[in-house]
Write a protein that holds these residues in place. Structure first.
Motif, PDB file in Angstrom:
ATOM      1  N   PRO A  41      55.851  30.984  10.968  1.00 39.51           N
ATOM      2  CA  PRO A  41      57.001  31.763  10.492  1.00 39.51           C
ATOM      3  C   PRO A  41      56.863  33.267  10.705  1.00 39.51           C
ATOM      4  CG  PRO A  41      56.395  30.096   8.873  1.00 39.51           C
ATOM      5  CD  PRO A  41      55.322  30.090   9.916  1.00 39.51           C
ATOM      6  N   ASN A 155      63.285  22.270   7.066  1.00 40.60           N
ATOM      7  CA  ASN A 155      62.889  23.670   6.948  1.00 40.60           C
ATOM      8  C   ASN A 155      63.467  24.491   8.089  1.00 40.60           C
ATOM      9  OD1 ASN A 155      61.337  23.061   4.677  1.00 40.60           O
ATOM     10  ND2 ASN A 155      59.496  22.661   5.899  1.00 40.60           N
ATOM     11  N   ARG A 156      63.689  25.757   7.817  1.00 39.47           N
ATOM     12  CA  ARG A 156      64.224  26.654   8.844  1.00 39.47           C
ATOM     13  C   ARG A 156      63.080  27.055   9.770  1.00 39.47           C
ATOM     14  NH1 ARG A 156      68.110  25.452  10.177  1.00 39.47           N
ATOM     15  NH2 ARG A 156      67.271  23.529   9.361  1.00 39.47           N
ATOM     16  N   GLU A 157      63.128  26.545  10.995  1.00 37.72           N
ATOM     17  CA  GLU A 157      62.000  26.660  11.909  1.00 37.72           C
ATOM     18  C   GLU A 157      62.458  27.047  13.311  1.00 37.72           C
ATOM     19  OE1 GLU A 157      59.154  23.296   9.767  1.00 37.72           O
ATOM     20  OE2 GLU A 157      60.646  22.649  11.238  1.00 37.72           O
ATOM     21  N   ASN A 187      64.054  32.639  12.682  1.00 39.15           N
ATOM     22  CA  ASN A 187      63.145  32.010  11.708  1.00 39.15           C
ATOM     23  C   ASN A 187      61.678  32.325  11.962  1.00 39.15           C
ATOM     24  OD1 ASN A 187      65.489  30.701  10.632  1.00 39.15           O
ATOM     25  ND2 ASN A 187      65.276  29.072  12.166  1.00 39.15           N
ATOM     26  N   THR A 193      67.928  34.420  11.096  1.00 45.48           N
ATOM     27  CA  THR A 193      67.639  33.095  10.570  1.00 45.48           C
ATOM     28  C   THR A 193      68.778  32.143  10.933  1.00 45.48           C
ATOM     29  OG1 THR A 193      68.680  33.579   8.432  1.00 45.48           O
ATOM     30  CG2 THR A 193      66.321  34.046   8.639  1.00 45.48           C
TER      31      THR A 193
END
Length: 230
Positions: A41, A155-157, A187, A193
Motif C-alpha cells: 500500500p 480491499n482497495r488494492e 491505492n 484511490t
C-alpha cells in the motif's frame, strides 16, 4: 535508449502463492519473482513488485501492429475490475519510469461475468484472455510490458505484474510513445484511490479500450491526475 540492453534469460518458474492472480502470458520476468498479491500500500515495490534487484527474463517478441493476447493464472479475481496494459522502454524500469498505456479494459478484468471469485484453483489458467494490439508507431527495442489491475471487490488494492518484450519492426518515434496516456496508479499512496464495487473508468484510457457489458463504471477518487498524453 531502445537497443542498448539485452535481457538475460533465466530458467525456472515463478512460485505460485495461494491467492489472487498472476500474469501468465506474455511470460513475466523471473526476477523480481512475481507474487500474486497486490503491491504494498505504500508503493514501496512499485513498479513490477521490484525491491531493487535485477530484472531478468526471456523477452517475448512482438511485432509492431500485431495482435497479442494476455492471460492469467489463478482464481481469486475479486469480481473483476479494470486493467491496463502499458509499456516502458526504461531498462530497468524504476519508480520514475513513465508507463504508457496501449490498451485499457474497463470492467470484467481479469475475469468476465464473475461476481466473486472463480472456483478455487490458484495454479490453474484463468478462462478469459484479453486481446491487444502493439501500436505500429512506437519505437522498436527491448521494453517492459505491464499489466495493472484495480480489483472491484475486497480491499482497495493495486496489482502489477511485468513482462520483458522485444518490439520489432521499422519506424516509430518517441513522440508517438509520449502521446500515449500514462498508466493510472491508485491505492498505493499519492492520493488516488478506488471505491469498492466500482469498475474504474479511466480518466484517459487511450484509443484502444474494451468496456465489458455490465461494468459498474465509476471514476477513481482523489488526486488521480488526468493520465496525461493521448
Amino acid at each position: 535508449m531502445f537497443f542498448t540492453k539485452t535481457l538475460v534469460a533465466a530458467g525456472g518458474l515463478a512460485t505460485l502463492s495461494q491467492a489472487h492472480m498472476l500474469l501468465r502470458t506474455p511470460a513475466p520476468y523471473t526476477s523480481p519473482q512475481i507474487q500474486s498479491g497486490p503491491l504494498d500500500p505504500s508503493g514501496s515495490n512499485f513498479p513490477c513488485q521490484s525491491t531493487g534487484g535485477a530484472f531478468v527474463g526471456a523477452a517475448t517478441s512482438m511485432a509492431k501492429g500485431s495482435k497479442q493476447s494476455m492471460g492469467f493464472t489463478g482464481s481469486a479475481v475479486h469480481g473483476g475490475g479494470s486493467c491496463q496494459i502499458s509499456i516502458t522502454y526504461d531498462n530497468p524500469p524504476t519508480k520514475d519510469s513513465a508507463f504508457k498505456v496501449i490498451h485499457s479494459i474497463q470492467g470484467g478484468c481479469p475475469a468476465r461475468n464473475t461476481p466473486g471469485n472463480l472456483p478455487d484453483n490458484p495454479s490453474g489458467a484463468a478462462p478469459d484472455t484479453y486481446d491487444f494490439t502493439i501500436p505500429d508507431d512506437i519505437p522498436a527495442g527491448n521494453a517492459t510490458l505491464a499489466w495493472s489491475w484495480m480489483n472491484k471487490i475486497g480491499n482497495r488494492e493495486f496489482y502489477m505484474n511485468c513482462a520483458p518484450v522485444d518490439i520489432t519492426g521499422d519506424g516509430g518515434s518517441e513522440a508517438a510513445l509520449d502521446a500515449l496516456p500514462d498508466m493510472l496508479t491508485a491505492n498505493i499512496g499519492g492520493g488516488c484511490t478506488t471505491a469498492e464495487g466500482v469498475d474504474v473508468e479511466f480518466p484517459n484510457p487511450g484509443k484502444s479500450v474494451e468496456t465489458n457489458p455490465g461494468a459498474a463504471l465509476g471514476a477513481p477518487v482523489g488526486d488521480c491526475g488526468g493520465s496525461a498524453g493521448g
